[in-house]
Write a protein that holds these residues in place. Structure first.
Motif, PDB file in Angstrom:
ATOM      1  N   ARG A  38      10.201   0.515   4.220  1.00 47.05           N
ATOM      2  CA  ARG A  38       9.878   1.906   3.832  1.00 47.05           C
ATOM      3  C   ARG A  38       9.333   1.558   2.232  1.00 47.05           C
ATOM      4  N   ALA A  39       9.689   1.184   1.350  1.00 49.73           N
ATOM      5  CA  ALA A  39       9.125   1.310  -0.016  1.00 49.73           C
ATOM      6  C   ALA A  39       8.461   0.227  -0.181  1.00 49.73           C
ATOM      7  N   VAL A  40       8.452  -0.804   0.297  1.00 52.35           N
ATOM      8  CA  VAL A  40       7.160  -1.751   0.713  1.00 52.35           C
ATOM      9  C   VAL A  40       6.080  -1.035   0.650  1.00 52.35           C
ATOM     10  N   GLU A  41       6.719  -0.107   2.326  1.00 52.32           N
ATOM     11  CA  GLU A  41       5.009   0.262   2.765  1.00 52.32           C
ATOM     12  C   GLU A  41       4.537   1.719   2.150  1.00 52.32           C
ATOM     13  N   ARG A  42       5.335   2.263   1.169  1.00 49.05           N
ATOM     14  CA  ARG A  42       4.516   3.366   0.447  1.00 49.05           C
ATOM     15  C   ARG A  42       3.845   2.587  -1.015  1.00 49.05           C
ATOM     16  N   ILE A  43       4.403   1.428  -1.042  1.00 51.87           N
ATOM     17  CA  ILE A  43       3.646   0.615  -2.416  1.00 51.87           C
ATOM     18  C   ILE A  43       2.315   0.354  -1.819  1.00 51.87           C
ATOM     19  N   LEU A  44       2.571  -0.102  -0.819  1.00 53.67           N
ATOM     20  CA  LEU A  44       1.363  -0.587   0.252  1.00 53.67           C
ATOM     21  C   LEU A  44       0.278   0.217   0.405  1.00 53.67           C
ATOM     22  N   SER A  45       0.802   1.595   0.206  1.00 51.68           N
ATOM     23  CA  SER A  45      -0.227   2.420   0.858  1.00 51.68           C
ATOM     24  C   SER A  45      -0.983   2.260  -0.504  1.00 51.68           C
ATOM     25  N   ARG A  46      -0.520   2.695  -1.462  1.00 53.34           N
ATOM     26  CA  ARG A  46      -0.821   3.359  -2.538  1.00 53.34           C
ATOM     27  C   ARG A  46      -2.482   1.576  -2.978  1.00 53.34           C
ATOM     28  N   ASN A  47      -2.130   0.545  -2.328  1.00 58.87           N
ATOM     29  CA  ASN A  47      -2.901  -0.319  -3.221  1.00 58.87           C
ATOM     30  C   ASN A  47      -4.043  -0.464  -2.251  1.00 58.87           C
ATOM     31  N   ALA A  48      -4.819   0.215  -2.593  1.00 58.47           N
ATOM     32  CA  ALA A  48      -5.963   0.090  -1.263  1.00 58.47           C
ATOM     33  C   ALA A  48      -7.057  -1.733  -1.127  1.00 58.47           C
ATOM     34  N   ALA A  49      -6.651  -1.949  -2.469  1.00 58.80           N
ATOM     35  CA  ALA A  49      -7.170  -3.916  -2.315  1.00 58.80           C
ATOM     36  C   ALA A  49      -6.468  -4.777  -0.944  1.00 58.80           C
ATOM     37  N   LEU A  50      -5.196  -4.337  -0.403  1.00 58.35           N
ATOM     38  CA  LEU A  50      -3.942  -5.005   0.357  1.00 58.35           C
ATOM     39  C   LEU A  50      -4.198  -4.164   1.235  1.00 58.35           C
ATOM     40  N   ALA A  51      -5.439  -3.463   1.741  1.00 50.97           N
ATOM     41  CA  ALA A  51      -5.226  -2.164   2.726  1.00 50.97           C
ATOM     42  C   ALA A  51      -5.593  -3.863   4.010  1.00 50.97           C
ATOM     43  N   PRO A  52      -6.929  -4.217   4.048  1.00 49.31           N
ATOM     44  CA  PRO A  52      -6.610  -5.620   4.782  1.00 49.31           C
ATOM     45  C   PRO A  52      -5.668  -6.251   5.097  1.00 49.31           C
ATOM     46  N   ILE A  53      -5.106  -6.507   4.543  1.00 48.08           N
ATOM     47  CA  ILE A  53      -3.550  -7.874   4.734  1.00 48.08           C
ATOM     48  C   ILE A  53      -2.234  -6.792   4.729  1.00 48.08           C
ATOM     49  N   HIS A  54      -2.374  -5.161   4.693  1.00 48.51           N
ATOM     50  CA  HIS A  54      -1.322  -4.807   4.835  1.00 48.51           C
ATOM     51  C   HIS A  54      -0.711  -4.926   6.353  1.00 48.51           C
ATOM     52  N   ARG A  55      -1.464  -5.227   7.509  1.00 46.11           N
ATOM     53  CA  ARG A  55      -0.448  -6.122   8.981  1.00 46.11           C
ATOM     54  C   ARG A  55       0.760  -7.376   7.892  1.00 46.11           C
ATOM     55  N   TYR A  56      -0.060  -8.271   8.059  1.00 51.33           N
ATOM     56  CA  TYR A  56       0.329  -9.308   7.302  1.00 51.33           C
ATOM     57  C   TYR A  56       1.403  -9.179   6.159  1.00 51.33           C
ATOM     58  N   LEU A  57       1.321  -8.169   5.399  1.00 47.04           N
ATOM     59  CA  LEU A  57       2.133  -8.581   4.729  1.00 47.04           C
ATOM     60  C   LEU A  57       3.639  -7.974   5.061  1.00 47.04           C
ATOM     61  N   ARG A  58       3.425  -7.079   6.236  1.00 47.75           N
ATOM     62  CA  ARG A  58       4.228  -6.265   7.231  1.00 47.75           C
ATOM     63  C   ARG A  58       5.287  -7.395   8.223  1.00 47.75           C
ATOM     64  N   SER A  59       4.311  -8.147   9.035  1.00 47.41           N
ATOM     65  CA  SER A  59       5.109  -8.897   9.185  1.00 47.41           C
ATOM     66  C   SER A  59       5.300  -9.828   9.130  1.00 47.41           C
ATOM     67  N   ALA A  60       5.575 -10.480   7.654  1.00 44.94           N
ATOM     68  CA  ALA A  60       5.135 -11.684   6.653  1.00 44.94           C
ATOM     69  C   ALA A  60       7.508 -11.495   6.681  1.00 44.94           C
ATOM     70  N   LEU A  61       7.035  -9.868   6.015  1.00 43.41           N
ATOM     71  CA  LEU A  61       8.319  -9.244   5.381  1.00 43.41           C
ATOM     72  C   LEU A  61       9.367  -9.037   6.630  1.00 43.41           C
ATOM     73  N   SER A  62       9.411  -8.708   7.310  1.00 41.25           N
ATOM     74  CA  SER A  62       9.919  -8.422   8.164  1.00 41.25           C
ATOM     75  C   SER A  62      11.052  -9.607   9.171  1.00 41.25           C
ATOM     76  N   VAL A  63       9.818 -10.565   9.057  1.00 40.96           N
ATOM     77  CA  VAL A  63      10.458 -11.694   9.863  1.00 40.96           C
ATOM     78  C   VAL A  63      11.081 -12.383   8.786  1.00 40.96           C
ATOM     79  N   VAL A  64      11.237 -12.063   7.091  1.00 39.52           N
ATOM     80  CA  VAL A  64      11.932 -12.699   6.363  1.00 39.52           C
ATOM     81  C   VAL A  64      13.236 -12.264   5.951  1.00 39.52           C
ATOM     82  N   LEU A  65      13.031 -10.804   6.262  1.00 40.00           N
ATOM     83  CA  LEU A  65      14.021  -9.991   5.532  1.00 40.00           C
ATOM     84  C   LEU A  65      15.215 -10.570   7.308  1.00 40.00           C
TER      85      LEU A  65
END
Length: 279
Positions: free
Chosen positions: A43-70
């Motif tokens: 949830r914290a990472v999702e809030r950070i990503l939602s504030r950064n429009a430059a990373l919008a195209p890779i939100h899904r990839y970052l969320r997936s990678a973070l989930s796998v690592v955690l």
């Protein structure tokens, strides 16, 4: 250590007989706390990503990678709480990670380049750019490749690893471009007349900006005529139409002012040979 030895050590680490009620309760507690911690981090990472429009195209990839690592970290902690030896498991994961990274070296390089492009944003979709020997309008920015559409309606796919290290000229970002046109006039024509003719040609186009004002300068002396440099600013969208129309308007403006355009020529002077003296 070979892969077979690592696998045998991993299998030997799972000793079900060593499990006790305390270990099981500890593992359940670790699992519950770990799941809650993962949800909070996501949830914290999702809030950070939602504030950064430059990373919008890779939100899904970052969320997936973070989930796998955690979840992988939680699994390792959970196994450790149950008394399982983690050294061999970590070694196996390291070997697997090295094999995957070598197999996907080019793909990972393109992905890293795509992330750099999305963060630094040297161009956006719709920008007209020049990259090396190719130029065109950016039509797509992907994770591995980006696409340019040329004026001939060709699509050029460029790996992001090359884009992230290339020199990029963006003609759209600043909103306006300067055109430069060099013309020649005869040596017999006055500079004032030539500049007036070029000013007449410029005044025909409202798309030419007055701030900065157009410049007309004598730029050099050629073999057949005097060279004049015309500089004018226009918006990026009007650049090419205005450029070619201004080229067409120069010759009629010269003709109205009586200015002639020279063509390559060579003056040959014949020197009579000295007459032979009679002896």
């Amino acid at each position: 250590m070979t892969l077979d030895e690592i696998l045998s050590q991993v299998a030997g680490g799972f000793n079900l007989q060593a499990l006790s009620l305390d270990n099981i309760l500890r593992a359940v507690l670790v699992l519950a706390v770990g799941v809650v911690a993962i949800k909070l981090i996501q949830r914290a990472v999702e809030r950070i990503l939602s504030r950064n429009a430059a990373l919008a195209p890779i939100h899904r990839y970052l969320r997936s990678a973070l989930s796998v690592v955690l979840w992988l970290l939680l699994a390792l902690v959970l196994l450790g709480s149950m008394g399982v030896e983690l050294t061999s498991i970590i070694a196996l994961l390291s070997v697997a990670g090295l094999a995957v990274s070598l197999a996907l070296q080019n793909t990972l390089s393109n992905l890293a380049g795509g992330i750099m492009l999305l963060v630094s944003k040297p161009f956006t979709i719709g920008d007209y750019v020049e990259i090396g020997s190719v130029s065109g309008t950016v039509s797509m920015i992907g994770m591995s490749y980006s696409t340019l559409t040329t004026v001939e309606n060709k699509e050029i796919y460029i790996p992001n690893s090359q884009l992230s290290s290339a020199t990029i000229i963006n003609y759209t970002r600043l909103g306006r471009r300067r055109m430069e046109i060099t013309v020649s006039a005869s040596y017999q024509d006055k500079a004032e007349d030539v500049k007036a003719a070029l000013a007449d040609a410029v005044s025909q186009f409202p798309t030419i900006l007055q701030d900065p004002a157009p410049e007309i300068r004598l730029s050099g002396y050629g073999d057949s005529g005097v060279n004049y440099l015309l500089r004018a600013w226009t918006t990026t969208g009007d650049y090419w139409d205005t450029y070619y129309q201004l080229l067409e308007a120069v010759l009629p403006a010269f003709q109205r002012r009586g200015v002639s355009m020279p063509y390559p020529q060579m003056d040959v002077h014949l020197i009579p040979a000295p007459s032979e003296k009679s002896t």
